[in-house]
Design an enzyme around this catalytic site. Structure first.
Site, PDB file in Angstrom:
ATOM      1  N   TYR A   1      -7.322 -17.971  -5.018  1.00  0.00           N
ATOM      2  CA  TYR A   1      -6.418 -16.848  -5.377  1.00  0.00           C
ATOM      3  C   TYR A   1      -5.895 -16.766  -6.721  1.00  0.00           C
ATOM      4  CZ  TYR A   1      -4.323 -12.287  -4.540  1.00  0.00           C
ATOM      5  OH  TYR A   1      -3.898 -11.082  -4.234  1.00  0.00           O
TER       6      TYR A   1
ATOM      7  N   TYR B   1      -2.271  -8.195   2.876  1.00  0.00           N
ATOM      8  CA  TYR B   1      -3.363  -7.839   3.238  1.00  0.00           C
ATOM      9  C   TYR B   1      -3.295  -7.984   4.655  1.00  0.00           C
ATOM     10  CZ  TYR B   1      -4.998  -9.480  -1.439  1.00  0.00           C
ATOM     11  OH  TYR B   1      -5.436  -9.423  -2.995  1.00  0.00           O
TER      12      TYR B   1
ATOM     13  N   LYS C   1     -10.785 -10.555  -8.032  1.00  0.00           N
ATOM     14  CA  LYS C   1     -11.307 -11.312  -9.040  1.00  0.00           C
ATOM     15  C   LYS C   1     -11.769 -10.527 -10.180  1.00  0.00           C
ATOM     16  CE  LYS C   1     -10.137 -15.196  -7.568  1.00  0.00           C
ATOM     17  NZ  LYS C   1      -8.876 -15.519  -8.106  1.00  0.00           N
TER      18      LYS C   1
ATOM     19  N   PRO D   1     -13.434  -5.932  -4.282  1.00  0.00           N
ATOM     20  CA  PRO D   1     -12.112  -6.287  -4.850  1.00  0.00           C
ATOM     21  C   PRO D   1     -11.143  -7.305  -3.981  1.00  0.00           C
ATOM     22  CG  PRO D   1     -12.317  -4.030  -3.837  1.00  0.00           C
ATOM     23  CD  PRO D   1     -13.611  -4.608  -3.550  1.00  0.00           C
TER      24      PRO D   1
ATOM     25  N   HIS E   1       4.401 -13.122  -8.905  1.00  0.00           N
ATOM     26  CA  HIS E   1       4.662 -13.397  -7.541  1.00  0.00           C
ATOM     27  C   HIS E   1       4.255 -14.833  -7.230  1.00  0.00           C
ATOM     28  CE1 HIS E   1       4.293  -9.246  -5.734  1.00  0.00           C
ATOM     29  NE2 HIS E   1       5.255  -9.475  -6.490  1.00  0.00           N
TER      30      HIS E   1
HETATM   31  P1  FAD Z   1     -15.223  -1.921 -17.294  1.00  0.00           P
HETATM   32  O1  FAD Z   1     -13.828  -2.115 -16.835  1.00  0.00           O
HETATM   33  O2  FAD Z   1     -16.142  -1.156 -16.443  1.00  0.00           O
HETATM   34  O3  FAD Z   1     -15.399  -1.581 -18.770  1.00  0.00           O
HETATM   35  C1  FAD Z   1     -16.701  -1.261 -19.133  1.00  0.00           C
HETATM   36  C2  FAD Z   1     -16.484  -0.007 -20.548  1.00  0.00           C
HETATM   37  O4  FAD Z   1     -17.594   0.052 -20.909  1.00  0.00           O
HETATM   38  C3  FAD Z   1     -16.017   1.131 -19.902  1.00  0.00           C
HETATM   39  O5  FAD Z   1     -14.850   1.394 -20.856  1.00  0.00           O
HETATM   40  C4  FAD Z   1     -16.989   2.080 -20.050  1.00  0.00           C
HETATM   41  O6  FAD Z   1     -16.668   3.361 -20.238  1.00  0.00           O
HETATM   42  C5  FAD Z   1     -17.718   1.485 -21.186  1.00  0.00           C
HETATM   43  N1  FAD Z   1     -19.360   1.988 -21.229  1.00  0.00           N
HETATM   44  C6  FAD Z   1     -20.101   1.962 -20.273  1.00  0.00           C
HETATM   45  N2  FAD Z   1     -21.303   2.150 -20.629  1.00  0.00           N
HETATM   46  C7  FAD Z   1     -21.220   2.367 -22.033  1.00  0.00           C
HETATM   47  C8  FAD Z   1     -22.167   2.610 -22.994  1.00  0.00           C
HETATM   48  N3  FAD Z   1     -23.433   3.207 -22.914  1.00  0.00           N
HETATM   49  N4  FAD Z   1     -21.696   2.872 -24.321  1.00  0.00           N
HETATM   50  C9  FAD Z   1     -20.376   2.317 -24.595  1.00  0.00           C
HETATM   51  N5  FAD Z   1     -19.421   2.216 -23.560  1.00  0.00           N
HETATM   52  C10 FAD Z   1     -19.796   2.134 -22.434  1.00  0.00           C
HETATM   53  N6  FAD Z   1     -10.966  -5.337  -9.480  1.00  0.00           N
HETATM   54  C11 FAD Z   1      -9.899  -5.924  -9.007  1.00  0.00           C
HETATM   55  O7  FAD Z   1      -9.918  -7.099  -9.170  1.00  0.00           O
HETATM   56  N7  FAD Z   1      -8.872  -5.326  -8.104  1.00  0.00           N
HETATM   57  C12 FAD Z   1      -9.292  -3.766  -7.865  1.00  0.00           C
HETATM   58  O8  FAD Z   1      -8.664  -3.230  -7.185  1.00  0.00           O
HETATM   59  C13 FAD Z   1     -10.266  -3.331  -8.678  1.00  0.00           C
HETATM   60  N8  FAD Z   1     -10.498  -1.897  -8.285  1.00  0.00           N
HETATM   61  C14 FAD Z   1     -11.497  -1.368  -9.156  1.00  0.00           C
HETATM   62  C15 FAD Z   1     -11.876   0.160  -8.823  1.00  0.00           C
HETATM   63  C16 FAD Z   1     -13.070   0.463  -9.449  1.00  0.00           C
HETATM   64  C17 FAD Z   1     -13.264   2.019  -9.199  1.00  0.00           C
HETATM   65  C18 FAD Z   1     -13.865  -0.134 -10.008  1.00  0.00           C
HETATM   66  C19 FAD Z   1     -15.023   0.366 -10.896  1.00  0.00           C
HETATM   67  C20 FAD Z   1     -13.658  -1.505 -10.190  1.00  0.00           C
HETATM   68  C21 FAD Z   1     -12.308  -1.824  -9.767  1.00  0.00           C
HETATM   69  N9  FAD Z   1     -12.377  -3.485 -10.114  1.00  0.00           N
HETATM   70  C22 FAD Z   1     -11.094  -3.858  -9.136  1.00  0.00           C
HETATM   71  C23 FAD Z   1     -12.954  -4.323 -10.823  1.00  0.00           C
HETATM   72  C24 FAD Z   1     -12.076  -4.368 -12.347  1.00  0.00           C
HETATM   73  O9  FAD Z   1     -11.695  -3.251 -12.510  1.00  0.00           O
HETATM   74  C25 FAD Z   1     -13.386  -4.688 -13.227  1.00  0.00           C
HETATM   75  O10 FAD Z   1     -13.887  -5.988 -12.805  1.00  0.00           O
HETATM   76  C26 FAD Z   1     -12.963  -4.656 -14.633  1.00  0.00           C
HETATM   77  O11 FAD Z   1     -12.745  -3.379 -15.061  1.00  0.00           O
HETATM   78  C27 FAD Z   1     -14.204  -5.358 -15.566  1.00  0.00           C
HETATM   79  O12 FAD Z   1     -13.976  -5.008 -16.796  1.00  0.00           O
HETATM   80  P2  FAD Z   1     -15.100  -4.915 -17.753  1.00  0.00           P
HETATM   81  O13 FAD Z   1     -14.288  -4.771 -19.160  1.00  0.00           O
HETATM   82  O14 FAD Z   1     -16.000  -5.987 -17.647  1.00  0.00           O
HETATM   83  O15 FAD Z   1     -15.699  -3.537 -17.243  1.00  0.00           O
HETATM   84  C1  DHB Z   2      -4.864  -5.046  -5.957  1.00  0.00           C
HETATM   85  C2  DHB Z   2      -6.357  -4.835  -5.900  1.00  0.00           C
HETATM   86  C3  DHB Z   2      -6.797  -6.016  -5.328  1.00  0.00           C
HETATM   87  O1  DHB Z   2      -8.404  -5.926  -5.208  1.00  0.00           O
HETATM   88  C4  DHB Z   2      -6.332  -7.007  -4.561  1.00  0.00           C
HETATM   89  O2  DHB Z   2      -7.024  -8.066  -3.906  1.00  0.00           O
HETATM   90  C5  DHB Z   2      -4.947  -6.806  -4.728  1.00  0.00           C
HETATM   91  C6  DHB Z   2      -4.119  -5.918  -5.425  1.00  0.00           C
HETATM   92  C7  DHB Z   2      -4.348  -3.970  -6.893  1.00  0.00           C
HETATM   93  O3  DHB Z   2      -4.835  -3.088  -7.413  1.00  0.00           O
HETATM   94  O4  DHB Z   2      -3.007  -4.161  -6.817  1.00  0.00           O
END
Ligand code: FAD
Ligand code: DHB
Length: 390
Positions: free
Chosen positions: A384, A201, A296, A292, A72
């Protein structure tokens, strides 16, 4: 068991780190407490910054991303019954964003790891970390009913916000910064072609709404709700009704489709400093959370592990700890920029009752400014798509 890098958590951060290390010939073991199926179907983010998509492609983990990711060049801001385009690429030196679901990033990395026969253990329990200040930190865990000890050179805490790594750092060492919001997002994934070519948005007096997508056949949509919103009160018809109101525009219709997934996400800003204690390095959501709205979270997580992989590579190659010592400071600069941007986007677009009509007028003024001033639009655009330097 012994390895070079023990990685707790197989989210995007842990999986990407393991892959980057493997490319450099550094061994790691990933321990994940959920099942493979669970982590591959947890619907979350969908927007990759330009440089983060390139990181995955350059590391050989982006074949499908390159084929199926949707590039995009702009986003739209909607307020006061009008849509205004922010031409991201024009304003940010040609950089773009790539729409590619977090679930797909995770599936690609899990497949690469398992196809290469490298250690990635699912459904481990009782995970704990110890001896962090020694040269032989350890991870204890249970797998298939047996207690195990993994000895490492370093441990990467990639276990998300609710993981065990961050709480293992003494409270005398860790400083925490946070902000709660009194709203959340209700998100749906729907089997219907996206009704707009770019993300929308939308600011609306009933609350924020976002139109996004996952593919030419899948729409992803969000509405602002209460942080503890009960999904029972939101049958599909009501979600669509609310989306129609908040995203509605004369001469445009939002196409509806079967709802495949529905969930509520709370919102929080949070940073833990420093992101390192002894031989434990925190990365991604384990160290910081953003609301969110700026898309980021996933990008920051992958940036952290890029910095960590480079630092570990230099350490194993040359014995120099300089980059490992700089890890926390280097990551936190980008983290705080993203914290500010995410807070700013969130504040500009969400209905906050506490701010009343005064707050509403400020938001509309800011939105008009961002969509009419080249300087203001450029600031939004470069944040962004991801700043090159912070
Ligand atoms: P995570 O993806 O949380 O991965 C951590 C992993 O560690 C998981 O698989 C978990 O199961 C595992 N874990 C936890 N505890 C333990 C343990 N004790 N032992 C072993 N494993 C363990 N960001 C956006 O930019 N846009 C969005 O729309 C958006 N929506 C989101 C919706 C939700 C419900 C959540 C929670 C987050 C969202 N985020 C979004 C944020 C984004 O998804 C996260 O920033 C991203 O997943 C970070 O990745 P990570 O690998 O650091 O953590
Ligand atoms: C999506 C999530 C976001 O947090 C955002 O700012 C834009 C798009 C998505 O899940 O597609």
């Amino acid at each position: 068991m012994r390895t070079q890098v023990g990685i707790v958590g197989a989210g995007p951060a842990g999986l990407t780190l393991a892959h980057l290390l493997h490319v450099m010939g550094i061994e790691s073991v990933i321990l994940e407490h959920r099942s493979r199926d669970y982590i591959e179907h947890r619907v979350r983010a969908g927007v990759l910054e330009h440089a983060i998509a390139e990181l995955l492609v350059d590391a050989g983990a982006g074949d499908r991303l390159r084929r199926e990711g949707i590039v995009h060049h702009g986003i739209e801001l909607q307020f006061a019954g009008e849509r205004h385009r922010i031409p991201l690429s024009e304003l940010a030196d040609g950089r773009t964003i790539v729409i590619y679901g977090q679930t797909e990033v995770v599936k690609d990395l899990v497949a690469l790891r398992l196809d290469a026969g490298l250690p990635l253990l699912f459904e481990v329990s009782d995970v704990s970390v110890d001896a962090l200040e020694s040269e032989r930190p350890i991870v204890r865990y249970t797998h298939d009913g047996e207690a195990q000890v993994l000895e490492c050179d370093v441990i990467a805490g990639c276990d998300g916000f609710h993981g065990i790594c961050r709480p293992s750092i003494p409270t005398t060492v860790l400083r925490e910064f946070s902000r709660e919001y009194d709203f959340g997002w209700l998100g749906i994934l729907a089997a219907v072609a996206p009704s707009n070519d770019e993300l929308v948005y939308a600011h609306h007096e009933r609350g924020f709404a976002l139109l996004s997508l996952r593919s030419p056949e899948l729409s992803r949509l969000y509405i602002q709700c209460r942080p503890d919103e009960d999904l029972d009160g939101w049958p599909d018809e009501r979600v669509w009704e609310e989306l129609q109101i908040r995203l509605g525009l004369d001469g445009w219709t939002l196409a509806e489709g079967r709802v495949l997934e529905k969930g509520v996400t709370g919102m929080r800003s949070y940073v833990a400093e420093p992101m390192r204690h002894g031989r434990l390095f925190l990365a991604g959501d384990a160290a910081h959370i953003v609301p969110p709205t700026g898309a980021k979270g996933l990008n920051l997580a992958l940036h952290d592990v890029q910095v960590l992989a480079d630092a570990l590579g230099a350490w194993y190659r040359t014995g120099s700890q300089a980059l490992l010592d700089a890890y926390s400071t280097e990551c936190l600069r980008r983290v705080w920029r993203a914290e500010h941007f995410s807070w700013w986007m969130t504040s500009m677009l969400h209905r906050a009752d506490a701010d009343g009509d005064f707050g509403l007028r400020l938001q509309l003024s800011q939105l008009r400014y961002v969509t009419t001033s080249h300087a203001a639009a450029t600031s939004l655009a470069e944040n962004y798509v991801g700043l090159e330097r912070v």
